[in-house]
Design a protein around this motif. Sequence first.
Motif, PDB file in Angstrom:
ATOM      1  N   SER A   1       0.839  -1.194   0.000  1.00 43.49           N
ATOM      2  CA  SER A   1       0.000   0.000   0.000  1.00 43.49           C
ATOM      3  C   SER A   1       0.878   1.249   0.000  1.00 43.49           C
ATOM      4  O   SER A   1       2.070   1.212   0.310  1.00 43.49           O
ATOM      5  N   ASP A   2       0.270   2.397  -0.329  1.00 37.04           N
ATOM      6  CA  ASP A   2       0.967   3.671  -0.241  1.00 37.04           C
ATOM      7  C   ASP A   2       1.238   3.998   1.225  1.00 37.04           C
ATOM      8  O   ASP A   2       0.513   3.585   2.120  1.00 37.04           O
ATOM      9  N   ARG A   3       2.302   4.749   1.455  1.00 34.43           N
ATOM     10  CA  ARG A   3       2.644   5.176   2.806  1.00 34.43           C
ATOM     11  C   ARG A   3       2.464   6.673   2.919  1.00 34.43           C
ATOM     12  O   ARG A   3       2.706   7.408   1.961  1.00 34.43           O
ATOM     13  N   VAL A   4       2.052   7.147   4.087  1.00 35.27           N
ATOM     14  CA  VAL A   4       1.929   8.569   4.351  1.00 35.27           C
ATOM     15  C   VAL A   4       2.773   8.918   5.572  1.00 35.27           C
ATOM     16  O   VAL A   4       2.668   8.288   6.619  1.00 35.27           O
ATOM     17  N   LEU A   5       3.652   9.882   5.406  1.00 32.75           N
ATOM     18  CA  LEU A   5       4.476  10.391   6.498  1.00 32.75           C
ATOM     19  C   LEU A   5       3.766  11.591   7.112  1.00 32.75           C
ATOM     20  O   LEU A   5       3.578  12.609   6.447  1.00 32.75           O
ATOM     21  N   ILE A   6       3.368  11.455   8.354  1.00 36.42           N
ATOM     22  CA  ILE A   6       2.628  12.520   9.039  1.00 36.42           C
ATOM     23  C   ILE A   6       3.616  13.320   9.878  1.00 36.42           C
ATOM     24  O   ILE A   6       4.000  12.916  10.984  1.00 36.42           O
ATOM     25  N   PHE A   7       4.053  14.456   9.378  1.00 36.01           N
ATOM     26  CA  PHE A   7       4.938  15.340  10.126  1.00 36.01           C
ATOM     27  C   PHE A   7       4.111  16.061  11.197  1.00 36.01           C
ATOM     28  O   PHE A   7       3.172  16.797  10.875  1.00 36.01           O
ATOM     29  N   THR A   8       4.471  15.859  12.441  1.00 31.48           N
ATOM     30  CA  THR A   8       3.804  16.517  13.568  1.00 31.48           C
ATOM     31  C   THR A   8       4.818  17.464  14.184  1.00 31.48           C
ATOM     32  O   THR A   8       5.718  17.048  14.921  1.00 31.48           O
ATOM     33  N   VAL A   9       4.675  18.765  13.871  1.00 35.85           N
ATOM     34  CA  VAL A   9       5.729  19.740  14.122  1.00 35.85           C
ATOM     35  C   VAL A   9       5.322  20.672  15.260  1.00 35.85           C
ATOM     36  O   VAL A   9       4.198  21.203  15.290  1.00 35.85           O
TER      37      VAL A   9
ATOM     38  N   ALA B   1      -5.944   7.854   7.085  1.00 34.85           N
ATOM     39  CA  ALA B   1      -5.088   7.266   6.050  1.00 34.85           C
ATOM     40  C   ALA B   1      -5.334   5.768   5.931  1.00 34.85           C
ATOM     41  O   ALA B   1      -5.399   5.224   4.825  1.00 34.85           O
ATOM     42  N   ARG B   2      -5.492   5.094   7.069  1.00 31.90           N
ATOM     43  CA  ARG B   2      -5.775   3.658   7.019  1.00 31.90           C
ATOM     44  C   ARG B   2      -7.104   3.390   6.325  1.00 31.90           C
ATOM     45  O   ARG B   2      -7.259   2.406   5.595  1.00 31.90           O
ATOM     46  N   ALA B   3      -8.085   4.258   6.587  1.00 27.20           N
ATOM     47  CA  ALA B   3      -9.385   4.070   5.949  1.00 27.20           C
ATOM     48  C   ALA B   3      -9.291   4.177   4.431  1.00 27.20           C
ATOM     49  O   ALA B   3     -10.122   3.604   3.716  1.00 27.20           O
ATOM     50  N   HIS B   4      -8.284   4.892   3.938  1.00 28.11           N
ATOM     51  CA  HIS B   4      -8.082   5.030   2.492  1.00 28.11           C
ATOM     52  C   HIS B   4      -7.049   4.025   1.963  1.00 28.11           C
ATOM     53  O   HIS B   4      -6.562   4.177   0.830  1.00 28.11           O
ATOM     54  N   GLY B   5      -6.689   3.029   2.766  1.00 19.08           N
ATOM     55  CA  GLY B   5      -5.793   1.983   2.302  1.00 19.08           C
ATOM     56  C   GLY B   5      -4.323   2.329   2.358  1.00 19.08           C
ATOM     57  O   GLY B   5      -3.508   1.632   1.750  1.00 19.08           O
ATOM     58  N   MET B   6      -3.937   3.382   3.077  1.00 19.24           N
ATOM     59  CA  MET B   6      -2.533   3.776   3.180  1.00 19.24           C
ATOM     60  C   MET B   6      -1.949   3.304   4.503  1.00 19.24           C
ATOM     61  O   MET B   6      -2.682   2.994   5.455  1.00 19.24           O
ATOM     62  N   THR B   7      -0.619   3.279   4.568  1.00 21.11           N
ATOM     63  CA  THR B   7       0.096   2.894   5.780  1.00 21.11           C
ATOM     64  C   THR B   7       0.703   4.153   6.395  1.00 21.11           C
ATOM     65  O   THR B   7       1.619   4.746   5.820  1.00 21.11           O
ATOM     66  N   PRO B   8       0.227   4.598   7.565  1.00 19.08           N
ATOM     67  CA  PRO B   8       0.716   5.856   8.140  1.00 19.08           C
ATOM     68  C   PRO B   8       1.957   5.667   9.006  1.00 19.08           C
ATOM     69  O   PRO B   8       2.172   4.611   9.615  1.00 19.08           O
ATOM     70  N   THR B   9       2.781   6.706   9.060  1.00 19.16           N
ATOM     71  CA  THR B   9       3.931   6.785   9.949  1.00 19.16           C
ATOM     72  C   THR B   9       3.996   8.205  10.496  1.00 19.16           C
ATOM     73  O   THR B   9       3.880   9.168   9.739  1.00 19.16           O
ATOM     74  N   VAL B  10       4.178   8.332  11.818  1.00 13.68           N
ATOM     75  CA  VAL B  10       4.195   9.638  12.477  1.00 13.68           C
ATOM     76  C   VAL B  10       5.634  10.047  12.735  1.00 13.68           C
ATOM     77  O   VAL B  10       6.417   9.276  13.302  1.00 13.68           O
TER      78      VAL B  10
END
Length: 566
Positions: free
Chosen positions: A381-389, A473-482
């Motif tokens: 699956s696609d991955r999403v990098l969630i920048f929490t700044v 992101a998971r609901a849209h089939g992506m793999t999230p990373t914080v």
Amino acid sequence: MTEPLDPWARAEKAIALLSVDPAGLKGLWLRARAGAVRDRVTTALAALPLPVRKMHPFIGDDALYGGLDLAATLAAGHPVRGRGLLADPAALVLTMAERAPAGLAARLGTALDAPGLSLIALDEGATPEETLPSALTDRLGLFLDLDAVSWSESAPITFDAEALACARNRLAQVRLPEGALAMLTRTAAALGISSLRAPLLALAAARAAAALRGTDEISEADMQLAAELVYAHRATIFPEPAPEDDQPPPPPPPDPQEAPEPPEDQETAKPEEMVIPEELLLEAVRAALPADLLGRLAAGRAARSAKGASGTGAARKGNRRGSPLPSRPGALDSGARIDLVGTLRTAAPWQRLRRETSPRPEFKVQIRASDIRLKRYQENSDRVLIFTVDASGSSAMARLAEAKGAVEILLAEAYARRDNVALVAFRGTGAELLLSPTRSLVQTKRRLAGLPGGGGTPLAAGLKMALEVAGMARAHGMTPTVALLTDGRANIALDGTADRPTAEAEATRMARVIAGSGTPAIVIDTANRPQPALKALAAVMGAPYVPLPRADAHRLSAAISGALGD
């Protein structure tokens, strides 16, 4: 020291050594894109004394170890088993070897440990993370990188068949000088090579080089060539040469008048010990490859070892697209795709019995519902990098500027990895989603242009917002990373009040929720000194803790990529 070979001369020499002793060298790791230059090397494999057979990275166990021969079984009316690729000595050419799954690499590695098999792995990886599994790189003796070789710099590779045959016959007679294996082992240790296979493979290369020269003695040039071909791509460090001033002076020669005569019963004939300065072998390795190749191979090894964790999107199974998996039993429905070959293979052993008991014996092939096999595929699956700044405090503007730069750098490199980037900023009394998951670099620059800063540190609110984005992101089939970037401790609670103990407790609770959700994370401490509280928060989150004081955008993106296995 002999001059290092140019890339194409190294390729010719490597194929020659492999043609002399394919079983001892185990094979060749050939890193090159498909094209005419690589074809010249693969064409020269005809000189090997083993039959050359091709295989793909998704080959099944029945083709490797042998299984039911479907055509012969249907023709004969009884089960006929075929021989697998590993049944007889052969030189296997593995195409697209960088895509080989860990299971296939383990099977081939086990087969390479037995005599009679040689493997030529064609690595077509375009980026450092696309590389061979360690189970193969550790066993293949030779390495070639032809990416920088042009067509004009190459030439057809031809060998004298009679000379190769004589070298193979002489190989068993090549004597091993005393101390050669110890010297190769010390050199490997100095280069940071921990595998004990490497000195044995280098010794096999030196023996093959001596046999190819037509002699029974391994020379200094043979040892240097072996180190050049076997050690260069395995090295993890290159020790700096010692200054000449630190070298001790040579001892004075002994006085021949004072030398006592040896007793008559003392042995005077000892095996000749090979004495080669180890600096020569190290220098041969240093000069063998381009300066940037060590870093690229190290990046590939790190990415390959981290690929099972958070380095790529999660693996999903389906029946439409992706890498093929072994078929499974099942019933046909509107969304299933039948594996015709697997179905026939399952039904073939029963055909004679079924025809004898069937009311329609004229049907040559009798298929039952239990024979049905369905296709399966696996895709990432696609991955999403969630920048929490952290956008709070007096240093917010500098920190946000570097975060913006890191986001843009990662997005510019993200297309091949199918990454998306999202940005959450927390300051004042709450958190805000400034950038929804996107791959658009233009949109990202526009949205980041006016990012504000200042105020308190509502860390719990930032983690809560990151968790919500991860859920979407998971609901849209992506793999999230914080990826959490901050330089201070929480001092604003979720209700917006300035209560440090409550804010810290809520931040710890949110970190525990993120860990419980299975969301990979990384905590980057941008303070001038490492903060113990952030390190403890990272431990609760189950995330790597990376202190990066005065980090710029490039160091920030490199740290995130390295921690996530890119």
